[in-house]
Design a protein around this motif. Structure first.
Motif, PDB file in Angstrom:
ATOM      1  N   SER A  52      19.209  43.641 -16.087  1.00  0.00           N
ATOM      2  CA  SER A  52      19.033  42.692 -14.961  1.00  0.00           C
ATOM      3  C   SER A  52      18.835  41.426 -14.981  1.00  0.00           C
ATOM      4  O   SER A  52      18.601  40.921 -16.191  1.00  0.00           O
ATOM      5  N   ASP A  53      18.431  40.560 -13.932  1.00  0.00           N
ATOM      6  CA  ASP A  53      18.201  39.344 -14.124  1.00  0.00           C
ATOM      7  C   ASP A  53      16.711  38.863 -14.982  1.00  0.00           C
ATOM      8  O   ASP A  53      16.774  38.145 -15.678  1.00  0.00           O
ATOM      9  N   ASN A  54      16.110  40.049 -14.441  1.00  0.00           N
ATOM     10  CA  ASN A  54      14.732  40.013 -15.210  1.00  0.00           C
ATOM     11  C   ASN A  54      14.881  39.972 -16.702  1.00  0.00           C
ATOM     12  O   ASN A  54      14.320  39.432 -17.459  1.00  0.00           O
ATOM     13  N   GLY A  55      15.829  40.653 -17.074  1.00  0.00           N
ATOM     14  CA  GLY A  55      16.092  40.982 -18.613  1.00  0.00           C
ATOM     15  C   GLY A  55      16.624  39.675 -19.177  1.00  0.00           C
ATOM     16  O   GLY A  55      16.435  39.576 -20.259  1.00  0.00           O
ATOM     17  N   LEU A  56      17.451  39.007 -18.451  1.00  0.00           N
ATOM     18  CA  LEU A  56      17.907  37.650 -18.805  1.00  0.00           C
ATOM     19  C   LEU A  56      16.971  36.721 -19.099  1.00  0.00           C
ATOM     20  O   LEU A  56      17.185  35.770 -19.897  1.00  0.00           O
ATOM     21  N   ASN A  57      15.806  36.721 -18.600  1.00  0.00           N
ATOM     22  CA  ASN A  57      14.652  35.917 -18.813  1.00  0.00           C
ATOM     23  C   ASN A  57      14.082  35.971 -20.329  1.00  0.00           C
ATOM     24  O   ASN A  57      13.687  35.217 -20.715  1.00  0.00           O
ATOM     25  N   HIS A  58      14.522  37.148 -20.951  1.00  0.00           N
ATOM     26  CA  HIS A  58      14.192  36.995 -22.543  1.00  0.00           C
ATOM     27  C   HIS A  58      14.836  36.073 -23.131  1.00  0.00           C
ATOM     28  O   HIS A  58      14.446  35.384 -24.424  1.00  0.00           O
TER      29      HIS A  58
END
Length: 84
Positions: A52-58
């Motif tokens: 998800s977009d949240n995962g891309l924050n990694h």
């Protein structure tokens, strides 16, 4: 078969890896942790994954993030064209 891939831990030991295609796998947000701060990874294909977009924050701040954003923009462009 590939949809059962859920971990990228082995990538941490592949120091010369420049391109990684995990499209159409079950990689999710937690799986991206393994590629953070990778010394040579330049491109990462996440098409049809559970990221998800949240995962891309990694990956924020990583050089590879630019490539991922370009891919997402390209996919949005294709959606717009084919929905007309």
């Amino acid at each position: 078969m590939f949809d059962q891939i859920t971990s990228l831990d082995i990538v941490q030991r592949l120091n010369l890896l420049e391109n990684l295609n995990v499209s159409h796998t079950s990689i999710d947000d937690d799986g991206l942790v393994a590629v953070v701060n990778h010394p040579s990874l330049a491109s990462l294909n996440l098409l049809s994954t559970n990221v998800s977009d949240n995962g891309l924050n990694h990956l924020q701040g990583e050089e590879i993030m630019t490539f991922i954003v370009l891919i997402k923009l390209f996919l949005l462009f294709l959606l717009l064209i084919f929905s007309l």
